[in-house]
Design a protein around this motif. Sequence first.
Motif, PDB file in Angstrom:
ATOM      1  N   VAL A  25      81.955 -44.455   7.331  1.00 60.10           N
ATOM      2  CA  VAL A  25      80.144 -44.265   6.455  1.00 60.10           C
ATOM      3  C   VAL A  25      79.853 -45.269   5.950  1.00 60.10           C
ATOM      4  O   VAL A  25      79.082 -45.567   5.305  1.00 60.10           O
ATOM      5  N   GLU A  26      81.576 -45.257   4.847  1.00 57.22           N
ATOM      6  CA  GLU A  26      80.967 -46.312   3.959  1.00 57.22           C
ATOM      7  C   GLU A  26      81.056 -47.170   4.145  1.00 57.22           C
ATOM      8  O   GLU A  26      80.738 -48.335   3.195  1.00 57.22           O
ATOM      9  N   THR A  27      81.582 -47.789   4.589  1.00 55.81           N
ATOM     10  CA  THR A  27      81.675 -49.486   5.275  1.00 55.81           C
ATOM     11  C   THR A  27      81.031 -49.800   6.497  1.00 55.81           C
ATOM     12  O   THR A  27      80.610 -51.693   6.361  1.00 55.81           O
ATOM     13  N   SER A  28      80.786 -48.939   6.779  1.00 60.42           N
ATOM     14  CA  SER A  28      79.838 -50.130   8.400  1.00 60.42           C
ATOM     15  C   SER A  28      78.488 -49.411   8.187  1.00 60.42           C
ATOM     16  O   SER A  28      78.270 -47.818   9.100  1.00 60.42           O
ATOM     17  N   ASP A  29      77.756 -50.145   8.428  1.00 60.47           N
ATOM     18  CA  ASP A  29      76.019 -49.574   8.218  1.00 60.47           C
ATOM     19  C   ASP A  29      75.656 -49.516   9.682  1.00 60.47           C
ATOM     20  O   ASP A  29      74.662 -48.318  10.195  1.00 60.47           O
ATOM     21  N   SER A  30      76.222 -49.940  10.468  1.00 55.24           N
ATOM     22  CA  SER A  30      75.393 -49.084  12.299  1.00 55.24           C
ATOM     23  C   SER A  30      76.163 -48.369  12.525  1.00 55.24           C
ATOM     24  O   SER A  30      75.682 -47.118  12.786  1.00 55.24           O
ATOM     25  N   PHE A  31      77.967 -47.531  12.099  1.00 56.03           N
ATOM     26  CA  PHE A  31      78.748 -46.363  12.094  1.00 56.03           C
ATOM     27  C   PHE A  31      77.644 -45.494  11.272  1.00 56.03           C
ATOM     28  O   PHE A  31      77.391 -44.086  12.270  1.00 56.03           O
ATOM     29  N   ARG A  32      78.128 -45.781   9.901  1.00 56.80           N
ATOM     30  CA  ARG A  32      76.519 -44.897   9.085  1.00 56.80           C
ATOM     31  C   ARG A  32      75.582 -44.486   9.745  1.00 56.80           C
ATOM     32  O   ARG A  32      75.153 -42.620  10.090  1.00 56.80           O
ATOM     33  N   ARG A  33      74.495 -45.403  10.232  1.00 62.29           N
ATOM     34  CA  ARG A  33      73.462 -45.148  10.633  1.00 62.29           C
ATOM     35  C   ARG A  33      73.517 -44.720  12.223  1.00 62.29           C
ATOM     36  O   ARG A  33      72.318 -42.957  11.853  1.00 62.29           O
ATOM     37  N   TRP A  34      74.604 -44.349  12.746  1.00 60.10           N
ATOM     38  CA  TRP A  34      75.016 -43.395  14.531  1.00 60.10           C
ATOM     39  C   TRP A  34      74.311 -42.125  13.714  1.00 60.10           C
ATOM     40  O   TRP A  34      74.664 -41.391  14.369  1.00 60.10           O
TER      41      TRP A  34
END
Length: 323
Positions: A25-34
């Motif tokens: 969540v901290e380092t990946s924008d695409s994972f965070r949004r998912w």
Amino acid sequence: MKIEQGTSFGSVGEQEVDFSVAQLVETSDSFRRWFVSQTDSALDIAAFIGGVIHASYAGEGESDVEFGFLTANGDRHIVLVENKIAADKQPNQIERYYSRGEFRVERGDWDSYTVCLLAPENYVSADDEAGFDSIIYYEDVLEQIRSVSHDAGDFLQSVFEAALAKSRTSTTADATDTLRRIEDQFQSETEIRHFERDPEYTGYNKRTSFKSTHPEHPDAIRYDVFVGEIGETGRTTVRLQIKSLKELTETDRELLKSIASAHKEALPDYRWRFDRKVNIGSKKVGHEAVTRDSSVDTYVDAIVDELLTLTDTFHPMFVEEDC
């Protein structure tokens, strides 16, 4: 233990999963949004504020992970995550998560909150589905890790693979006998002679899945059965899935979703989630409810009937579309 290329995990606990999700969540924008979309599909996130692992509250226990976000309309939203691999919940654990959320809003730290369970699929009970705002499955996290570009992707994938292996050996009752009955009955009753079991799930004691060998049917589509709880008071989920295959591109996946979406009204009692990568359509079969129905003899009959309905509906559609 001999060290070879890559990292071998003898055991993974909830703490390792907490840190892995926090890193993603901290380092990946695409994972965070998912991840946010899975906690609340209506949330429109403008910025990530930060996260806390093992946030403690006097008299109210601790949250495994908390993430803060700024929404598009300027509200501060907090997601409180309860992470479980196999351990039993503590008394009033769900209620205490909501108490912590209310406390943070009343104190003015946040404007709104969501309480989420992060767990393997075979851990989640009917009470969990009713009690939490949302549920994110380890299996879906693993699929998402495989699809994002991240320097630690292989390592984090290994963490979740090890956690899932642990969950399969330490959680709920074995449904193997029920699954074999479902498989045998479905294959004897279906009029579509192209189905075979997905070999990936051989040895799983809670799940079976069918794929079509029809030359025009998309290889990635699966007709899946997950037995959440066995017995007359148990529950089973029948699902339409898009399996992650090496040759499946995101364009291909979106095309398959569009076909299913165009025909979703054919099964209006299904829950459709086209924001998800894999489990896009599902229907729960409550064993107790269906056994009270005089039209079926056993809950296995009801599960098979639902699987037949799903395959009879969508198999011809996918073949006709000729993806």
